[in-house]
Design a protein around this motif. Structure first.
Motif, mmCIF file in Angstrom:
data_model
loop_
_atom_site.group_PDB
_atom_site.id
_atom_site.type_symbol
_atom_site.label_atom_id
_atom_site.label_comp_id
_atom_site.label_asym_id
_atom_site.label_seq_id
_atom_site.Cartn_x
_atom_site.Cartn_y
_atom_site.Cartn_z
ATOM 1 N N SER A 61 0.905 -1.249 0.434
ATOM 2 C CA SER A 61 -0.019 0.012 -0.002
ATOM 3 C C SER A 61 1.275 0.907 -0.123
ATOM 4 C CB SER A 61 -0.782 0.062 0.927
ATOM 5 O OG SER A 61 -0.353 -0.081 2.192
ATOM 6 N N ILE A 62 0.553 2.296 -0.672
ATOM 7 C CA ILE A 62 1.419 3.584 -0.570
ATOM 8 C C ILE A 62 0.060 4.637 -0.410
ATOM 9 C CG2 ILE A 62 2.093 5.031 -2.227
ATOM 10 C CD1 ILE A 62 4.109 3.079 -1.442
ATOM 11 N N ARG A 63 -0.161 5.296 0.295
ATOM 12 C CA ARG A 63 -0.647 6.951 0.879
ATOM 13 C C ARG A 63 -0.520 6.920 -0.735
ATOM 14 N NH1 ARG A 63 1.989 5.793 5.140
ATOM 15 N NH2 ARG A 63 3.013 7.420 4.567
ATOM 16 N N LYS A 64 -1.754 7.954 -1.504
ATOM 17 C CA LYS A 64 -2.497 8.562 -2.298
ATOM 18 C C LYS A 64 -1.696 9.905 -2.915
ATOM 19 C CE LYS A 64 -6.872 7.166 -3.186
ATOM 20 N NZ LYS A 64 -8.523 8.030 -3.380
ATOM 21 N N LYS A 65 -1.307 10.301 -1.514
ATOM 22 C CA LYS A 65 -0.187 12.348 -1.614
ATOM 23 C C LYS A 65 0.759 11.688 -1.817
ATOM 24 C CE LYS A 65 0.622 12.381 3.340
ATOM 25 N NZ LYS A 65 0.367 13.082 4.173
ATOM 26 N N HIS A 66 1.477 10.431 -2.291
ATOM 27 C CA HIS A 66 3.039 9.950 -2.632
ATOM 28 C C HIS A 66 3.387 9.264 -3.082
ATOM 29 C CE1 HIS A 66 3.295 9.637 2.512
ATOM 30 N NE2 HIS A 66 3.925 10.800 1.545
ATOM 31 N N TYR A 176 8.240 3.575 3.912
ATOM 32 C CA TYR A 176 8.193 2.419 2.992
ATOM 33 C C TYR A 176 9.667 1.741 3.021
ATOM 34 C CZ TYR A 176 4.155 6.186 1.578
ATOM 35 O OH TYR A 176 2.862 6.838 1.507
#
Length: 305
Positions: A61-66, A176
């Motif tokens: 999972s990767i946060r949208k802002k990144h 991350y």
């Protein structure tokens, strides 16, 4: 101190791996054009990274802002920089490639100052200057092929974009996984390049592609030079300042010269050892400066507490 030394080790290993890459690329671009070669190495790297990611049970999972930062890393570093680098390697001399590559850390210091607001210390400036002088002493400036202008321009673009990508990596949270970040960036690069590459694959000489030397070179570029080295470089940058980490890029020409001496029987003279000494002094200055910055930051945090 252990954190700084480990990050330094990662950057030295990555840069050393890339130091041996130029010989491989020089051989492969005689058979496979630069863009197609980049696509092939990324496809191989992507398979290796996905397998490694699932074996180590990564959180994907990767946060949208990144995600926008990862897209920028992929386009700037994995697409533009690598294609420009391999095009420049094909068109220019090894000496020109080594000298222009040596500008990358200077660009990293500039981008780190503008984007990350990192302080430009005297030791950082001195380390980059010493290492740059060391590279110039090693490769010389007497026999550059000035007619390979396009190759030189391509290498400058490669150095500039790789420096920008290296600084963008620092914009991502350190928690991350670099396996995940590298996998996504590689996947995006493959997606971008595929529409252009697929129609051109039919033009390649299949007989030459079956040569074990070609396949061995592709595996080296995909698994070692891309998957492993990118992971080491990205993780090392997360552990050091971006402006400091760039100095380790100078190990590329040193390793390339050493491999030429050991494998190809090329001559190494006193200028090689003098240049290498200057590069090592530059790296030691960076390690010391980075450690002092961390100690200062720790003392400031302690006072606030």
């Amino acid at each position: 101190m252990k954190h700084t030394l480990l990050g330094s080790l990662f950057l030295v290993l990555a840069s050393s791996i890339w130091g041996g890459m130029y010989v491989v690329v020089k051989i492969l671009v005689e058979v496979i054009p630069p863009v197609e070669l980049v696509w092939m190495r990324y496809v191989i790297a992507l398979v290796a990274l996905v397998i490694l990611g699932f074996v180590t049970k990564q959180n994907w999972s990767i946060r949208k802002k990144h995600f926008r930062i990862i897209v920028a890393i992929a386009l700037v570093g994995y697409v533009v920089s690598i294609i420009a680098q391999e095009t420049g390697t094909m068109l220019s001399t090894a000496q020109m490639g080594a000298i222009i590559t040596a500008t990358t850390p200077a660009f990293m210091v500039l981008f780190a100052s503008v984007i990350l607001k990192e302080r430009l210390t005297f030791k950082k400036a001195m380390s980059v200057s010493l290492a740059t002088l060391g590279v110039i002493i090693i490769v010389g400036v007497d026999n550059l092929n000035v007619s390979s202008t396009l190759g030189g321009i391509s290498l400058v673009i490669a150095a500039l974009t790789w420096a920008l990508m290296s600084v963008l990596i620092k914009c991502l949270p350190s928690d991350y996984s670099q396996i995940v970040v590298t996998t996504y960036a590689t996947l995006l690069a493959v997606v971008v390049l595929t529409p252009y590459v697929i129609p051109r694959l039919l033009q390649l000489d299949v007989a030459q592609l079956t040569n074990p030397t070609i396949w061995g070179g592709l595996i080296y570029l995909g698994v070692i030079s891309t998957s492993l080295a990118f992971l080491l470089w990205n993780r090392g940058l997360q552990m050091l300042n971006a402006s400091s980490g760039g100095v380790f890029f100078f190990f590329q020409p040193v390793v390339g010269a050493l491999l030429g001496w050991l494998i190809l029987g090329e001559t190494i003279n006193i200028t090689f050892w003098l240049g290498s000494l200057l590069i090592i002094i530059g790296v030691l200055l960076v390690i010391k400066d980075n450690q002092q910055e961390k100690q200062t930051l720790h003392m400031e945090e302690t006072k606030r507490a």
